[in-house]
Scaffold this motif. Structure first.
Motif, PDB file in Angstrom:
ATOM      1  N   THR A 122       0.550  -1.086   0.012  1.00  0.00           N
ATOM      2  CA  THR A 122       0.001  -0.011   0.071  1.00  0.00           C
ATOM      3  C   THR A 122       0.811   1.199  -0.079  1.00  0.00           C
ATOM      4  O   THR A 122       0.375   2.291  -0.256  1.00  0.00           O
ATOM      5  CB  THR A 122      -0.878  -0.103   1.195  1.00  0.00           C
ATOM      6  N   TRP A 123       2.249   1.237   0.150  1.00  0.00           N
ATOM      7  CA  TRP A 123       3.046   2.292   0.545  1.00  0.00           C
ATOM      8  C   TRP A 123       3.104   3.145  -0.872  1.00  0.00           C
ATOM      9  O   TRP A 123       3.033   4.438  -0.881  1.00  0.00           O
ATOM     10  CB  TRP A 123       4.461   2.047   0.750  1.00  0.00           C
ATOM     11  N   PRO A 124       3.035   2.691  -1.909  1.00  0.00           N
ATOM     12  CA  PRO A 124       3.237   3.486  -3.139  1.00  0.00           C
ATOM     13  C   PRO A 124       1.948   3.923  -3.590  1.00  0.00           C
ATOM     14  O   PRO A 124       1.851   4.950  -4.171  1.00  0.00           O
ATOM     15  CB  PRO A 124       3.590   2.265  -4.219  1.00  0.00           C
ATOM     16  N   THR A 125       0.780   3.542  -3.121  1.00  0.00           N
ATOM     17  CA  THR A 125      -0.502   4.038  -3.376  1.00  0.00           C
ATOM     18  C   THR A 125      -0.651   5.317  -2.263  1.00  0.00           C
ATOM     19  O   THR A 125      -1.205   6.191  -2.801  1.00  0.00           O
ATOM     20  CB  THR A 125      -1.762   2.969  -2.977  1.00  0.00           C
TER      21      THR A 125
END
Length: 86
Positions: A68-71
């Motif tokens: 989820t970090w890239p999002t």
């Protein structure tokens, strides 16, 4: 591993690291299966690192595991602005 090899008990290691004893037992089992015993011949940090990478590649993999970090990253400026605004 280093603490176990130096003779600390699994209970002591678990308490000092804030882990369950079963977790410590799981990781130490790999060393025991390889014939390593507490107080045995010295093992360098580099050799421990190599063995851990071999025994537990999923733990030794330093790549980002949070999908989820890239999002979330695409919203960084907005989040920072909201935090500054209080």
């Amino acid at each position: 591993m280093v603490h176990w090899h130096a003779g600390r008990s699994k209970n002591e290691i678990a308490a000092s690291l804030g882990l369950a004893r079963n977790t410590v037992r799981k990781y130490v089992a790999a060393a025991e299966e390889a014939g390593i015993v507490p107080g045995g011949a010295a093992i360098s940090s580099a050799e421990w690192a190599a063995r851990v990478r071999e025994w537990f590649p999923e733990v030794a993999d330093g790549r980002l595991r949070q999908v989820t970090w890239p999002t979330i990253e695409q919203h960084r400026d907005y989040i920072v602005g909201q935090l500054k605004a209080g």
